[in-house]
Write a protein that holds these residues in place. Sequence first.
Motif, PDB file in Angstrom:
ATOM      1  N   GLY A  17       0.837  -1.190   0.000  1.00 46.49           N
ATOM      2  CA  GLY A  17       0.000   0.000   0.000  1.00 46.49           C
ATOM      3  C   GLY A  17       0.862   1.226   0.000  1.00 46.49           C
ATOM      4  O   GLY A  17       2.033   1.190   0.350  1.00 46.49           O
ATOM      5  N   SER A  18       0.329   2.344  -0.412  1.00 50.23           N
ATOM      6  CA  SER A  18       1.077   3.592  -0.460  1.00 50.23           C
ATOM      7  C   SER A  18       0.625   4.494   0.657  1.00 50.23           C
ATOM      8  O   SER A  18      -0.534   4.468   1.054  1.00 50.23           O
ATOM      9  CB  SER A  18       0.854   4.269  -1.812  1.00 50.23           C
ATOM     10  OG  SER A  18       1.439   5.546  -1.816  1.00 50.23           O
ATOM     11  N   PRO A  22      -2.807   7.329  -3.963  1.00 51.06           N
ATOM     12  CA  PRO A  22      -3.392   6.057  -4.421  1.00 51.06           C
ATOM     13  C   PRO A  22      -2.319   4.986  -4.522  1.00 51.06           C
ATOM     14  O   PRO A  22      -1.170   5.264  -4.846  1.00 51.06           O
ATOM     15  CB  PRO A  22      -3.962   6.411  -5.806  1.00 51.06           C
ATOM     16  CG  PRO A  22      -4.129   7.905  -5.773  1.00 51.06           C
ATOM     17  CD  PRO A  22      -3.029   8.419  -4.912  1.00 51.06           C
ATOM     18  N   ARG A  23      -2.714   3.790  -4.236  1.00 44.51           N
ATOM     19  CA  ARG A  23      -1.754   2.691  -4.277  1.00 44.51           C
ATOM     20  C   ARG A  23      -1.213   2.510  -5.683  1.00 44.51           C
ATOM     21  O   ARG A  23      -1.976   2.251  -6.613  1.00 44.51           O
ATOM     22  CB  ARG A  23      -2.428   1.409  -3.821  1.00 44.51           C
ATOM     23  CG  ARG A  23      -1.471   0.233  -3.734  1.00 44.51           C
ATOM     24  CD  ARG A  23      -2.223  -1.014  -3.351  1.00 44.51           C
ATOM     25  NE  ARG A  23      -1.329  -2.141  -3.264  1.00 44.51           N
ATOM     26  CZ  ARG A  23      -1.748  -3.393  -3.175  1.00 44.51           C
ATOM     27  NH1 ARG A  23      -3.027  -3.646  -3.191  1.00 44.51           N
ATOM     28  NH2 ARG A  23      -0.889  -4.376  -3.087  1.00 44.51           N
ATOM     29  N   VAL A 187      -6.515   6.881  -0.270  1.00 33.33           N
ATOM     30  CA  VAL A 187      -6.884   5.727  -1.082  1.00 33.33           C
ATOM     31  C   VAL A 187      -8.363   5.809  -1.411  1.00 33.33           C
ATOM     32  O   VAL A 187      -9.160   6.405  -0.667  1.00 33.33           O
ATOM     33  CB  VAL A 187      -6.568   4.400  -0.364  1.00 33.33           C
ATOM     34  CG1 VAL A 187      -5.091   4.278  -0.122  1.00 33.33           C
ATOM     35  CG2 VAL A 187      -7.337   4.276   0.930  1.00 33.33           C
ATOM     36  N   ARG A 190     -12.277   0.433  -3.713  1.00 29.42           N
ATOM     37  CA  ARG A 190     -11.945  -0.511  -4.772  1.00 29.42           C
ATOM     38  C   ARG A 190     -13.204  -1.189  -5.318  1.00 29.42           C
ATOM     39  O   ARG A 190     -14.141  -1.444  -4.556  1.00 29.42           O
ATOM     40  CB  ARG A 190     -10.995  -1.587  -4.239  1.00 29.42           C
ATOM     41  CG  ARG A 190      -9.669  -1.067  -3.751  1.00 29.42           C
ATOM     42  CD  ARG A 190      -8.833  -0.514  -4.894  1.00 29.42           C
ATOM     43  NE  ARG A 190      -7.588   0.026  -4.431  1.00 29.42           N
ATOM     44  CZ  ARG A 190      -6.487  -0.717  -4.242  1.00 29.42           C
ATOM     45  NH1 ARG A 190      -6.521  -2.006  -4.457  1.00 29.42           N
ATOM     46  NH2 ARG A 190      -5.388  -0.145  -3.825  1.00 29.42           N
ATOM     47  N   GLN A 201      -5.553  -2.668   2.875  1.00 25.01           N
ATOM     48  CA  GLN A 201      -4.597  -3.060   1.849  1.00 25.01           C
ATOM     49  C   GLN A 201      -3.500  -2.014   1.689  1.00 25.01           C
ATOM     50  O   GLN A 201      -2.324  -2.340   1.494  1.00 25.01           O
ATOM     51  CB  GLN A 201      -5.329  -3.280   0.523  1.00 25.01           C
ATOM     52  CG  GLN A 201      -6.220  -4.511   0.522  1.00 25.01           C
ATOM     53  CD  GLN A 201      -6.970  -4.677  -0.789  1.00 25.01           C
ATOM     54  OE1 GLN A 201      -6.902  -3.831  -1.670  1.00 25.01           O
ATOM     55  NE2 GLN A 201      -7.696  -5.796  -0.914  1.00 25.01           N
ATOM     56  N   ALA A 202      -3.879  -0.724   1.799  1.00 27.56           N
ATOM     57  CA  ALA A 202      -2.879   0.332   1.609  1.00 27.56           C
ATOM     58  C   ALA A 202      -1.848   0.355   2.721  1.00 27.56           C
ATOM     59  O   ALA A 202      -0.689   0.723   2.505  1.00 27.56           O
ATOM     60  CB  ALA A 202      -3.580   1.692   1.525  1.00 27.56           C
TER      61      ALA A 202
END
Length: 961
Positions: A17-18, A22-23, A187, A190, A201-202
């Motif tokens: 994840g970032s 955004p990832r 983020v 999804r 997830q990020a």
Amino acid sequence: MTRVFTKGNIPVKEYSGSGAGPRPTRPDNVPVTTPEISAREAEVLDLLGGHLSNAEIAARLFISVRTVESHVSSLLRKLGMPDRRALARAAAERSRGGGRDRSAPALPAPLTTFVGRVGERRDLAEAVRGHRLVTVAGAGGVGKTRLALAVAAQAADDFPDGVWFADLVPLTEPGRVGAAVAAAVGVGERPGGDFDEAVSQALADRRALLVLDNCEHVREGVAPFLERLLTACPLLHVLVTSRARLLVPFERTFPLPPLSLEGGEDSEAAALFLERAAAVGPPPGTSVGEEVAAVCERLGGMALAIELAAARWSTLGPDGLMAGLADQLRVLTGGPRADDRHRSVRAVLDWSHGLLEPEDRALLRRVSVFVAPFTPEAAAEIAGFAPLDKAAVVDGLGRLAEQSLLSVAPSSTGTRYHALETIRQYGAEHLAGAGEQDEVRARHLRWCLARAAELEGGGGAGWRTRFDAVAEDLRAALTATAERPEHRAGVHRLALSMGGLAFTRTLLGEAQQRYVQAAGLADRGGPAVAALRSAAAVAGCRGLDGDSYRLHRWAAVAAERAGDGPAAARDLADSAVVAYRFSTSFAQLPPAEEVKEALARARELADDSPASRAALALAEAAVVADAFGALQGDPDNPAPETVASARHAVDLAREAGDPVAESAALDALSGAQCWTGDSFASAEASRRRIEILDRVPPSPAATHELMDALAMAAATAIGVGDLPRARRWGRRMADHPLLSEAGHHAASWLLVADAFAGEVEGVLAGAERFKEAWQRSGRLRTRSLGPAAAAVAMVHGLRGDPDARAEWLEVIDRAGPGDDHRLGYGAVFDALLLLHHGDADSALERVAPEPGRVWKWVCWVWLHWYTALRAEAAVLAGRADARELVDAARAVVAGNPVATAQVERARALLDGDAPGLPAIAAAFEAAGCRYQAARTLVLAGGGHRAAGEAALTALGLVPGT
């Protein structure tokens, strides 16, 4: 899993994840062959592209400048760039190629400096590093957000993959927590998933810190969201601020108290006030430090309240601000704010109040009547009526504590709860608005009456602690219900109880106030009269005999209005007794004609009861003694009339069964016997007073009389040379807890006795207590203080300390009438000092007048000392009539062990009988007069002189001559 991707030809290590955008994903056609850079290095690189300095980058990312320098060096090495300019160009290219989104939010930048909280910052930072979920819990406005931001910035280096901040105030639905965090992290939702999953997830592989601010209103959504998030992200740490705990098992709670008030004007709270006040006007300066500390104390150390109060300093000033804090909800407001909740203290509390269930709102407003910490049982007594029962009260207290609207403090006597003053005022408003004020105030008054009754019937070591625990509530009940007619009887009983309790607690000023208050609330004459008499006695204990005189006059008015003439007669007579008996303690004596008229009216109203006859007889004795004492010193005046009048008063008081009145009559008798020159009879009468009063249960009147009896017994014992008893009674007086307000009076005769005895250490220690208390009293001028100051001055002279002696001579000038010092006790102490230093001529000059010429000033305590010193000075000065003076003195001081030994020493010196002096030294020692024993050995000469000088040195005195 770790992957490497490229953006703008710059390879970046990718976690799952970032952090701030955004990832990212890696295009399939880009080979992974270039050096990897970390996410933090990528953030530094992005900011370099904006041409920020190292210091600016450090501030933006909440890391140190040194860390920025390290990342820049690493980037130059990994990317093979020659200099910083090349890095900036590469970063710009990366940005054009669709790299990280540098618009992602960082920590909010505070607009004011962070003040204080040094210990909390350290402890919270340690907690954040050591625990994955930490909740800073505290009341609204206590400073949770500011502390969390400061700690997050401080801890940024420990979380290299990012620090994010999300303010949850805008949320109205618990289910939107994930969306708010996703927006903060950067983020999006999804396909086929939700925001919660996107955030997980990020952040899955990130060693990062997430700060969630203001969670209390969406706790139901925050708790399950964080449980899922922390399970999915094992390296993530979360710092939460909330007015209530999240109540999840893995939560580490960090309760945040108000700012520290320790240190007064140097406290953290005062530092915050001064910093914020200086921002809106001239700095308050050091001269108002105490006022600033008082404001902070009044606000309970609440950070927001202090900031809002400081903003009003320049316009209201210290006096106006303190006055305004009686209505904190009105005064503590500010201008428009981005966060409406912090525009005022009321807005903060409205936010918390709105989160409560109806039953908890009812409980909060009902317990607002408690000023001091209270137990669940006490809360149930006051708040336990529909819709609340006892179980609901106990349960609700826990919920209010969870919401930081009450603080909870376990103690040896059980759990206690407490609300800040601001919250109490808020609750009181809602209590009135709910129409429950009368019911709750009545319940609180009944509760206070029960607690007062328990205290009146109890005692023991824990009594003071039990009183202190409820005293503020007793006072609050007296204030809140005093004006309500339906509560008048209960408030009267409580005021009367509080008078006695405050007296026992040695709060004499409050005791006097409460008795007067009780008198004003009494429905009938009798209770009002009794309360005013108690107030008069307390005033006497405080040395405020002017107040005592006036209170007896008021009691007489109350009795006469109620149709009780004999009671009015008693108080009029008592007022006259106070005016004559304690005239030296009045700041301003009442007109003599007023006192005579009061006594005349007392005769008209009195009946033939023993109490009336005793009161009048005591007043008559006081008048006769005063008239005789006003004569300028002829011992052949008609003293027998004075003695007879006093004896009659003693007999009538004994017949009336009034030991306090009997002691007062014995005081008049003791004074009359002094005027006749019968010092031993005077001392005996004073001793009898103590014997009588020691059998009387303590009360304000009995205690006032005992204080005077101890002083007179100590003084008359000094007069007859009974130094051991004088010191014992003086010590008992000095140590009495009720004389804490008047330490100068308490220590006065002990200082004199110790000075004569040669107890130098006792004099030096007691002198400091005496001076401090005298200064606190406003440097009161009265005959009872001059002898003590003169005794201290003499001791400093014996010690060879002229500077200290000069200080105390100045105290004498300000504390006692001049003639008393010049002709009475001053002559005695000065002569003793002059003889010590071998100046017999000057000593004789100080005691030159015949005792009959200065009878008024020497007949009481000083006659024997004056006479003995006069004889000794005459001998040492070589006066022709020295033998005549010695013979006359022997007759006067017969029975006084100290004065007799002094006269015998003078006779031995006159006869050249040096071998007889050691035996006289032994007589001084047996009489408890170590100083004169040592000086006698010095006068003996020969081998005895060295022993005497050594003894004087051991006492802390210079040997003299």
